[in-house]
Design an enzyme around this catalytic site. Structure first.
Site, PDB file in Angstrom:
ATOM      1  N   GLU A   1       4.791   4.907   7.228  1.00  0.00           N
ATOM      2  CA  GLU A   1       4.938   3.607   6.567  1.00  0.00           C
ATOM      3  C   GLU A   1       4.383   3.681   5.149  1.00  0.00           C
ATOM      4  O   GLU A   1       3.481   4.462   4.863  1.00  0.00           O
ATOM      5  CB  GLU A   1       4.154   2.530   7.336  1.00  0.00           C
ATOM      6  CG  GLU A   1       4.996   1.747   8.327  1.00  0.00           C
ATOM      7  CD  GLU A   1       5.931   0.752   7.644  1.00  0.00           C
ATOM      8  OE1 GLU A   1       6.284   0.939   6.474  1.00  0.00           O
ATOM      9  OE2 GLU A   1       6.298  -0.228   8.300  1.00  0.00           O
ATOM     10  N   ASP A   2       4.905   2.815   4.273  1.00  0.00           N
ATOM     11  CA  ASP A   2       4.299   2.701   2.946  1.00  0.00           C
ATOM     12  C   ASP A   2       3.036   1.845   3.032  1.00  0.00           C
ATOM     13  O   ASP A   2       2.004   2.206   2.483  1.00  0.00           O
ATOM     14  CB  ASP A   2       5.291   2.122   1.924  1.00  0.00           C
ATOM     15  CG  ASP A   2       5.953   0.838   2.412  1.00  0.00           C
ATOM     16  OD1 ASP A   2       6.090   0.669   3.640  1.00  0.00           O
ATOM     17  OD2 ASP A   2       6.324   0.004   1.579  1.00  0.00           O
TER      18      ASP A   2
ATOM     19  N   LYS B   1      -3.080   0.459   3.053  1.00  0.00           N
ATOM     20  CA  LYS B   1      -3.484  -0.461   4.118  1.00  0.00           C
ATOM     21  C   LYS B   1      -4.265  -1.616   3.500  1.00  0.00           C
ATOM     22  O   LYS B   1      -5.105  -1.399   2.632  1.00  0.00           O
ATOM     23  CB  LYS B   1      -4.381   0.283   5.118  1.00  0.00           C
ATOM     24  CG  LYS B   1      -4.951  -0.581   6.224  1.00  0.00           C
ATOM     25  CD  LYS B   1      -5.638   0.270   7.271  1.00  0.00           C
ATOM     26  CE  LYS B   1      -6.990   0.791   6.874  1.00  0.00           C
ATOM     27  NZ  LYS B   1      -8.060  -0.215   6.757  1.00  0.00           N
TER      28      LYS B   1
ATOM     29  N   ASP C   1       0.250  -4.245   6.307  1.00  0.00           N
ATOM     30  CA  ASP C   1      -0.277  -5.489   5.731  1.00  0.00           C
ATOM     31  C   ASP C   1      -0.819  -6.351   6.877  1.00  0.00           C
ATOM     32  O   ASP C   1      -1.992  -6.239   7.242  1.00  0.00           O
ATOM     33  CB  ASP C   1       0.851  -6.176   4.956  1.00  0.00           C
ATOM     34  CG  ASP C   1       0.395  -7.405   4.195  1.00  0.00           C
ATOM     35  OD1 ASP C   1      -0.782  -7.791   4.325  1.00  0.00           O
ATOM     36  OD2 ASP C   1       1.208  -8.012   3.475  1.00  0.00           O
TER      37      ASP C   1
ATOM     38  N   THR D   1       4.504  -5.030  11.787  1.00  0.00           N
ATOM     39  CA  THR D   1       5.557  -4.006  11.808  1.00  0.00           C
ATOM     40  C   THR D   1       5.089  -2.761  12.556  1.00  0.00           C
ATOM     41  O   THR D   1       5.801  -2.219  13.402  1.00  0.00           O
ATOM     42  CB  THR D   1       5.976  -3.643  10.366  1.00  0.00           C
ATOM     43  OG1 THR D   1       6.305  -4.845   9.674  1.00  0.00           O
ATOM     44  CG2 THR D   1       7.168  -2.712  10.359  1.00  0.00           C
TER      45      THR D   1
ATOM     46  N   GLY E   1       0.136  -5.929   9.946  1.00  0.00           N
ATOM     47  CA  GLY E   1       0.129  -5.037  11.112  1.00  0.00           C
ATOM     48  C   GLY E   1       1.265  -5.310  12.082  1.00  0.00           C
ATOM     49  O   GLY E   1       1.499  -4.525  13.001  1.00  0.00           O
TER      50      GLY E   1
HETATM   51  C1  PRP Z   1       6.981  -4.011   4.265  1.00  0.00           C
HETATM   52  C2  PRP Z   1       6.426  -2.599   4.427  1.00  0.00           C
HETATM   53  C3  PRP Z   1       6.124  -2.517   5.892  1.00  0.00           C
HETATM   54  C4  PRP Z   1       5.798  -3.947   6.263  1.00  0.00           C
HETATM   55  C5  PRP Z   1       4.325  -4.100   6.444  1.00  0.00           C
HETATM   56  O1  PRP Z   1       8.319  -4.014   4.616  1.00  0.00           O
HETATM   57  O2  PRP Z   1       7.372  -1.636   4.031  1.00  0.00           O
HETATM   58  O3  PRP Z   1       7.214  -2.058   6.646  1.00  0.00           O
HETATM   59  O4  PRP Z   1       6.233  -4.783   5.177  1.00  0.00           O
HETATM   60  O5  PRP Z   1       3.995  -5.444   6.658  1.00  0.00           O
HETATM   61  P1  PRP Z   1       3.231  -5.953   7.950  1.00  0.00           P
HETATM   62  O6  PRP Z   1       2.108  -5.017   8.215  1.00  0.00           O
HETATM   63  O7  PRP Z   1       2.772  -7.320   7.517  1.00  0.00           O
HETATM   64  O8  PRP Z   1       4.210  -6.010   9.077  1.00  0.00           O
HETATM   65  P2  PRP Z   1       9.316  -5.212   4.295  1.00  0.00           P
HETATM   66  O9  PRP Z   1       9.515  -6.010   5.537  1.00  0.00           O
HETATM   67  O10 PRP Z   1       8.846  -5.912   3.066  1.00  0.00           O
HETATM   68  O11 PRP Z   1      10.677  -4.481   4.045  1.00  0.00           O
HETATM   69  P3  PRP Z   1      11.019  -3.287   3.039  1.00  0.00           P
HETATM   70  O12 PRP Z   1      10.232  -2.079   3.511  1.00  0.00           O
HETATM   71  O13 PRP Z   1      12.476  -3.114   3.215  1.00  0.00           O
HETATM   72  O14 PRP Z   1      10.595  -3.701   1.661  1.00  0.00           O
END
Ligand code: PRP
Length: 181
Positions: free
Chosen positions: A102-103, A133, A106, A110, A108
C-alpha cells in the site's frame, strides 16, 4: 529550487529520503524471504503503483507483481464507509508467499479489508507493507513493513492524490488546507 505548485503548502519528505527508505524496505524484504522460491507483491491501485514499481525494482528475491484496485473515497474526498473492490488479481494466491503493498494506511479500513479478503484465499503466508502511515488508524491487522509516519494533514505525491491530481510528484507534500476545505 523549483517553484512549488500553488496547491502545495510544503514538502514533507524529499524524493531522496523516499528512495533511501524504499531501498531499506527492499533490503529487509530480501532478507526475510531469502529462503523462499517466489514472493508475490500485490500493489493496491491506484495509489501504490509508483511505490510497487520502485520496491519491485530494488528487490532481489524472485517475485512476481499483481495488482488489485480498491476504492474507499470518491473524488469529493468524503469517506462513505465503504471499501469497494474495483479490480481483482489475475491469478490465485493459494500456497503463495504474499506481500500486500500500500502507499498509505490512513483510517486502516482498506488494509483491514485487504488482509481479511486475501487471508481467505489461503496463501502460504501474508504480510503487509505500507510506505506511509498515519496515526489515527483503526487497524486490526499487523503492519510488517512501514516506511514513514505522517502527520494528519492531506498529503499528495509519490502515488497519493487529491481528486486524482498530484500523483506524479516525486516527493510527499502537504496540500494547502484551502484546497480541500
Ligand atoms: C487511498 C490509499 C489507500 C487507502 C488508505 O486510496 O491508496 O488504499 O486510501 O485509506 P484508509 O486506510 O483510510 O482505508 P483511495 O481510496 O484514495 O484510492 P486511490 O489509491 O485510487 O487513490
Amino acid at each position: 529550487m523549483t517553484d512549488l505548485h500553488p496547491d502545495i503548502e510544503r514538502i514533507l519528505i524529499s524524493e531522496e529520503d523516499i528512495q533511501k527508505r524504499v531501498t531499506e524496505l527492499a533490503v529487509e524484504i530480501d532478507r526475510d524471504y531469502r529462503n523462499e522460491d517466489l514472493v508475490v507483491l500485490i500493489g493496491i491501485l491506484k495509489g501504490a503503483f509508483i511505490f510497487t514499481a520502485d520496491l519491485s525494482r530494488k528487490m532481489s528475491v524472485p517475485h512476481t507483481v499483481d495488482f488489485m484496485s480498491i476504492s474507499s473515497y470518491g473524488d469529493q474526498a468524503v469517506f462513505d464507509g465503504a471499501v469497494r473492490l474495483i479490480m481483482d488479481l489475475r491469478k490465485p494466491i493459494i500456497d503463495q508467499h504474499v506481500i500486500v503493498v500500500e502507499d498509505i494506511v490512513d483510517t486502516g479500513h482498506t488494509m483491514n479489508y485487504l488482509y481479511q479478503t486475501l487471508k481467505g484465499r489461503n496463501p502460504a503466508s501474508l504480510k503487509t507493507c505500507t510506505l506511509f502511515k498515519k496515526e489515527r488508524n483503526n487497524l486490526d491487522v499487523p503492519l510488517d513493513y512501514v516506511g514513514f509516519d505522517l502527520p494528519d494533514v492531506w498529503v499528495v505525491g509519490y502515488g497519493l492524490d487529491y481528486a486524482d491530481t498530484h500523483r506524479t510528484l516525486p516527493y510527499i507534500a502537504e496540500l494547502k488546507k484551502e484546497v480541500y476545505t
